[in-house]
Every structure is written in C-alpha cells, then in structure tokens.
Design a protein around this motif. Structure first.
Motif, PDB file in Angstrom:
ATOM      1  N   ILE A  20       0.849  -1.196   0.000  1.00  0.00           N
ATOM      2  CA  ILE A  20       0.000   0.000   0.000  1.00  0.00           C
ATOM      3  C   ILE A  20       0.881   1.242   0.000  1.00  0.00           C
ATOM      4  O   ILE A  20       1.730   1.418   0.879  1.00  0.00           O
ATOM      5  CB  ILE A  20      -0.931   0.008   1.238  1.00  0.00           C
ATOM      6  N   GLU A  21       0.699   2.102  -0.994  1.00  0.00           N
ATOM      7  CA  GLU A  21       1.485   3.329  -1.091  1.00  0.00           C
ATOM      8  C   GLU A  21       1.015   4.338  -0.049  1.00  0.00           C
ATOM      9  O   GLU A  21      -0.180   4.465   0.221  1.00  0.00           O
ATOM     10  CB  GLU A  21       1.363   3.941  -2.486  1.00  0.00           C
ATOM     11  N   LEU A  22       1.960   5.054   0.515  1.00  0.00           N
ATOM     12  CA  LEU A  22       1.637   6.115   1.477  1.00  0.00           C
ATOM     13  C   LEU A  22       1.565   7.463   0.778  1.00  0.00           C
ATOM     14  O   LEU A  22       0.616   8.228   0.982  1.00  0.00           O
ATOM     15  CB  LEU A  22       2.669   6.123   2.602  1.00  0.00           C
ATOM     16  N   THR A  23       2.589   7.769  -0.011  1.00  0.00           N
ATOM     17  CA  THR A  23       2.557   8.979  -0.837  1.00  0.00           C
ATOM     18  C   THR A  23       3.037   8.619  -2.243  1.00  0.00           C
ATOM     19  O   THR A  23       4.098   7.989  -2.384  1.00  0.00           O
ATOM     20  CB  THR A  23       3.475  10.086  -0.254  1.00  0.00           C
ATOM     21  N   GLN A  47      -4.412   4.364  -4.466  1.00  0.00           N
ATOM     22  CA  GLN A  47      -5.689   4.497  -5.163  1.00  0.00           C
ATOM     23  C   GLN A  47      -6.762   3.596  -4.574  1.00  0.00           C
ATOM     24  O   GLN A  47      -7.946   3.929  -4.607  1.00  0.00           O
ATOM     25  CB  GLN A  47      -5.504   4.178  -6.650  1.00  0.00           C
ATOM     26  N   ARG A  48      -6.362   2.462  -4.039  1.00  0.00           N
ATOM     27  CA  ARG A  48      -7.349   1.548  -3.468  1.00  0.00           C
ATOM     28  C   ARG A  48      -7.651   1.891  -2.014  1.00  0.00           C
ATOM     29  O   ARG A  48      -8.807   2.004  -1.618  1.00  0.00           O
ATOM     30  CB  ARG A  48      -6.832   0.105  -3.530  1.00  0.00           C
ATOM     31  N   TRP A  49      -6.595   2.034  -1.224  1.00  0.00           N
ATOM     32  CA  TRP A  49      -6.746   2.192   0.212  1.00  0.00           C
ATOM     33  C   TRP A  49      -5.854   3.338   0.706  1.00  0.00           C
ATOM     34  O   TRP A  49      -4.759   3.116   1.227  1.00  0.00           O
ATOM     35  CB  TRP A  49      -6.378   0.897   0.931  1.00  0.00           C
ATOM     36  N   PRO A  50      -6.303   4.594   0.539  1.00  0.00           N
ATOM     37  CA  PRO A  50      -5.488   5.718   1.013  1.00  0.00           C
ATOM     38  C   PRO A  50      -5.283   5.647   2.520  1.00  0.00           C
ATOM     39  O   PRO A  50      -6.195   5.285   3.270  1.00  0.00           O
ATOM     40  CB  PRO A  50      -6.321   6.953   0.638  1.00  0.00           C
ATOM     41  N   VAL A  51      -4.087   5.976   2.945  1.00  0.00           N
ATOM     42  CA  VAL A  51      -3.732   5.948   4.370  1.00  0.00           C
ATOM     43  C   VAL A  51      -3.595   7.377   4.871  1.00  0.00           C
ATOM     44  O   VAL A  51      -2.918   8.208   4.259  1.00  0.00           O
ATOM     45  CB  VAL A  51      -2.416   5.175   4.595  1.00  0.00           C
ATOM     46  N   GLY A  52      -4.247   7.669   5.985  1.00  0.00           N
ATOM     47  CA  GLY A  52      -4.130   8.989   6.582  1.00  0.00           C
ATOM     48  C   GLY A  52      -2.814   9.157   7.312  1.00  0.00           C
ATOM     49  O   GLY A  52      -2.106   8.190   7.605  1.00  0.00           O
ATOM     50  N   GLU A  95       7.226  10.189   4.999  1.00  0.00           N
ATOM     51  CA  GLU A  95       7.284  10.303   3.539  1.00  0.00           C
ATOM     52  C   GLU A  95       6.613  11.598   3.120  1.00  0.00           C
ATOM     53  O   GLU A  95       5.557  11.956   3.668  1.00  0.00           O
ATOM     54  CB  GLU A  95       6.570   9.122   2.861  1.00  0.00           C
ATOM     55  N   GLY A  96       7.217  12.272   2.165  1.00  0.00           N
ATOM     56  CA  GLY A  96       6.594  13.459   1.600  1.00  0.00           C
ATOM     57  C   GLY A  96       6.317  14.544   2.627  1.00  0.00           C
ATOM     58  O   GLY A  96       5.349  15.300   2.482  1.00  0.00           O
ATOM     59  N   GLY A  97       7.152  14.616   3.667  1.00  0.00           N
ATOM     60  CA  GLY A  97       6.961  15.627   4.691  1.00  0.00           C
ATOM     61  C   GLY A  97       5.858  15.300   5.684  1.00  0.00           C
ATOM     62  O   GLY A  97       5.489  16.162   6.497  1.00  0.00           O
ATOM     63  N   LEU A 142       1.526   6.015  10.190  1.00  0.00           N
ATOM     64  CA  LEU A 142       1.577   4.710  10.829  1.00  0.00           C
ATOM     65  C   LEU A 142       1.293   3.708   9.723  1.00  0.00           C
ATOM     66  O   LEU A 142       0.208   3.692   9.144  1.00  0.00           O
ATOM     67  CB  LEU A 142       0.534   4.618  11.942  1.00  0.00           C
ATOM     68  N   SER A 143       2.292   2.926   9.357  1.00  0.00           N
ATOM     69  CA  SER A 143       2.165   2.084   8.174  1.00  0.00           C
ATOM     70  C   SER A 143       1.273   0.875   8.461  1.00  0.00           C
ATOM     71  O   SER A 143       1.228   0.372   9.589  1.00  0.00           O
ATOM     72  CB  SER A 143       3.549   1.624   7.704  1.00  0.00           C
ATOM     73  N   PRO A 144       0.527   0.401   7.457  1.00  0.00           N
ATOM     74  CA  PRO A 144      -0.304  -0.801   7.634  1.00  0.00           C
ATOM     75  C   PRO A 144       0.526  -1.948   8.198  1.00  0.00           C
ATOM     76  O   PRO A 144       1.613  -2.250   7.694  1.00  0.00           O
ATOM     77  CB  PRO A 144      -0.794  -1.084   6.209  1.00  0.00           C
ATOM     78  N   THR A 145       0.002  -2.580   9.235  1.00  0.00           N
ATOM     79  CA  THR A 145       0.808  -3.519  10.022  1.00  0.00           C
ATOM     80  C   THR A 145       0.016  -4.775  10.333  1.00  0.00           C
ATOM     81  O   THR A 145      -1.168  -4.725  10.675  1.00  0.00           O
ATOM     82  CB  THR A 145       1.250  -2.860  11.343  1.00  0.00           C
ATOM     83  N   LEU A 146       0.706  -5.927  10.213  1.00  0.00           N
ATOM     84  CA  LEU A 146       0.135  -7.221  10.583  1.00  0.00           C
ATOM     85  C   LEU A 146       1.101  -7.926  11.524  1.00  0.00           C
ATOM     86  O   LEU A 146       2.296  -8.037  11.233  1.00  0.00           O
ATOM     87  CB  LEU A 146      -0.095  -8.080   9.332  1.00  0.00           C
TER      88      LEU A 146
END
Length: 382
Positions: free
Chosen positions: A278-281, A285-290, A324-326, A330-334
């Motif tokens: 999943i891209e952060l910045t 497109q599928r699952w945007p992360v705040g 990332e990108g300034g 919190l990155s998706p985590t399992l």
C-alpha cells in the motif's frame, strides 16, 4: 492567523472564554457544564411542528450543502468543499480521496434512514474523532424531530460544525439545535440533561455508559475475520486487505483480528505482502492511508511495541512509523500471535490499518466472534 470554531447555543454562534487547541492555528470554544445545564432547562419541551417530508427535505439540502456548498460556521466563516477537504487534511490527516468517499458514504447512509414519528425528546449525539460518517446519528435525530445536542470530538470538530451549519442553512429551527464542544469529563453532565443519547466511543466510554437504558452505544467493533482451513490464501488475503486497510483502518468495521482455523502462515504471508504494497505517498488508489502528527505516531507505536511479546512476529516489513513526503504515517501492520488467549492485541482497535493474525480452534473462534460487533467469515458459518 489563528481561527476559532464557535459553539452554537441560544439560536446563535457563541464565543466562550474556555477554548481547546484542535490543530496548529485552530482552536475550538468549549461549553462549560453550568451552561449545559442552563441550556437544558431552556430547551423546548414540545414536539416539532413539521411534517416528516419537511424534515427529510431539510436533511437532503443539508447533505448537499455539506458536500458541495459553503455553509457558514461560526468563527471561521464559509468554506468551499476544497478548503474543507484541505482543512481535514491539516486537522485529521485525511487525504482528499477519503474525504470525498466519506461524504458519499454519509449521504448514502442518511438517504437510507427510515422516517420516524416526531417526539419531544432531546437527543445527545456524542461524536468520535475517527470519522465524520458518524454524523448519520445527527440525521437520525433530525428525522425524529428531536432537540439536538451535538457534542463533537475536539480532535476533529470541523465536520460536525459544518454539518450543524448546513442544517441551519437548510432550515432546521435554530432553537432546536446546540453545538456543544466540551472536555471529555462533561459526558456525565450531558447524559443527565438529555433524554436520549447516541454515544460513540471506545472501551472506556462503553464501560461508563453501557448500563444506561437511554443510551444507544456505538462502541468498539472488535471486528474479526474467521478463516476456514481450506480457504484459498490468495483470494482470502485480497479480501482481508480491504477489510483491514479500507478507510485508513479508522472504522469500527475494520478487521483487527484474523483468526485462522488452519495454519495461518499462507494467508498471513500474502496479507502482509499486500499491506506492505500500500502506497503512502501519493495516496494509494485503493486504500489511502491517513497521516498523523509525530507525537501521535510515537505514542501509538509505543502502545503496539509494548504489547508485542517475544514470541510474536511482525509479518509486515515496514517500520511502524514512516516519514514520507513531509508527513508522518503509521504504516499498515500485521502481527502474528501464537495464541489469542489473553493477548492485549487481540481485538485491539487502533487508528490505522492494524491487525493481528492467530491460529484458533473452534471454541476460541466462537469466543472471538461472541465479543465482536462485526464478524466476517471465509468458508465458515458464523
């Protein structure tokens, strides 16, 4: 230049002396408890003289203004949709695709509400800070013709203030609505001065109000997914990725526990790869992360790492906190756990895409399902 979101009481926007910081450059007026009690005594005790069709029309106009208009919020003025979306990025770390998605979800949820006979009750709506789709509860009270007491989260009060302003603009009677930002300690007072309550919150709020017959508690979801031993790992992981990561993991419907009746390794490995992808910045497109502020990121990461035992394993490979990108994410985590029994991360809801995966037998799976408000299954009968 700093801005101040005002409270709304007595039919007008009101600037109080007590305020709280929402974000850099933005504060919100707080309503003292003595004022809450005084306003409750002055509240109208009659049914709303307005047919259900008129209440429905007001809601539709309000939703339209909320999504595409520029309702006038006391203290900050009118915001067009783009400015509103940008403000939510600053306040709540919401990427624009999520703002527009949640606007659409809110509109759909409100349109699906059933009509209701009017009553003379006052209704408190105690809102959360994780998503503004919970404003559907305000719409429920409008359809009942209630005297509305809207208490926003001070973490993200802008969407609630905008919705109140949109209702006023659409023709909702100003004497039948109050926008009352408060500190969390005012919950007890607000419970006492209202007839009916819709309360969103986590474990602490649930413990405080769960016994009250007048409260509609919309508390922790503890959503879990139970996976059959013969479930296809690729298909199951693709399905789970959306359940974990959609809406930046901020909904109570997001899966936080994956319980496998067979070997978790195949599903866990593939799910971990998808979450790592999943891209952060720029926003995925599928699952945007705040994104979050650095202090929240550090505090949340510490919460997780303090609860990860020596025999637990991070399946995802990214660090918990990523810049990332300034911005800070919190990155998706399992995390894979050896057993669900008493583990503090089982059923743990966090404000980002986070889940634990664990092997279970059928009795353990039934226990997990029994304590979850939302249960998803793959090849298993719930």
């Amino acid at each position: 230049m700093s801005q101040l979101i005002q409270a709304f009481r007595g039919g007008r926007w009101y600037e109080s002396l007590d305020t709280a910081e929402v974000a850099d450059g933005l504060r919100i007026c707080l309503t003292p408890e003595i004022m809450l009690r005084d306003d409750a005594r002055k509240a109208p005790a009659t049914e709303l003289d307005m047919p259900g069709t008129a209440r429905r029309d007001i809601l539709r106009r309000a939703v339209s203004s909320f999504r595409t208009g520029a309702p006038e919020v006391g203290g900050i003025g009118a915001q067009d949709p783009d400015t509103f979306a940008a403000s939510l990025g600053e306040i709540a770390g919401l990427p624009e695709p999520l703002v527009w998605r949640w606007c659409d979800l809110l509109a759909t949820s409100i349109e699906e509400l059933a009509d209701a006979a009017p009553d003379r009750h006052s209704t408190l709506v105690w809102l959360p800070g994780n998503t503004f789709t919970c404003l559907v509860a305000v719409a429920e009270a409008v359809l009942r013709g209630s005297v509305l007491v809207v208490r926003p989260s001070t973490r993200e009060p802008l969407s609630a203030a905008r919705f109140v302003a949109a209702l006023l603009e659409a023709g909702w009677p100003s004497h039948r609505i109050r926008f009352c930002p408060t500190r969390t300690g005012a919950l007890d007072t607000l419970l006492r001065v209202t007839d009916r309550q819709i309360v969103y919150g986590g474990e602490a709020v649930a413990a405080a109000v769960g016994h009250m017959s007048t409260v509609d508690l919309r508390g922790p979801g503890r959503a879990c997914a139970v996976i059959a031993p013969d479930a296809d790992p690729d298909d199951t992981a693709a399905w789970l990725a959306g359940l974990v990561a959609a809406d930046s993991g901020r909904f109570c419907t997001n899966v936080c526990t994956v319980a496998c009746l067979g070997d978790p390794a195949p599903v866990a490995g593939r799910l971990g790869e998808l979450l790592d992808g999943i891209e952060l910045t720029p926003a995925d497109q599928r699952w945007p992360v705040g994104w979050v502020d650095e202090r929240t990121a550090a505090r949340t990461a510490e919460f997780v790492t303090e609860r990860v035992a020596a025999d637990d394993t991070f399946v995802t490979s990214r660090e918990l906190v990523v810049s990332e990108g300034g911005r800070t994410f919190l990155s998706p985590t399992l995390v894979r756990l050896p057993s669900p029994a008493g583990h503090p991360l089982v059923g743990c809801e966090l404000p980002f895409p986070f889940a634990s995966v664990v092997a279970v037998d059928e009795p353990a799976a039934r226990q997990l399902m029994a304590r979850s408000r939302f249960v998803y299954t793959a090849g298993v009968t719930a």
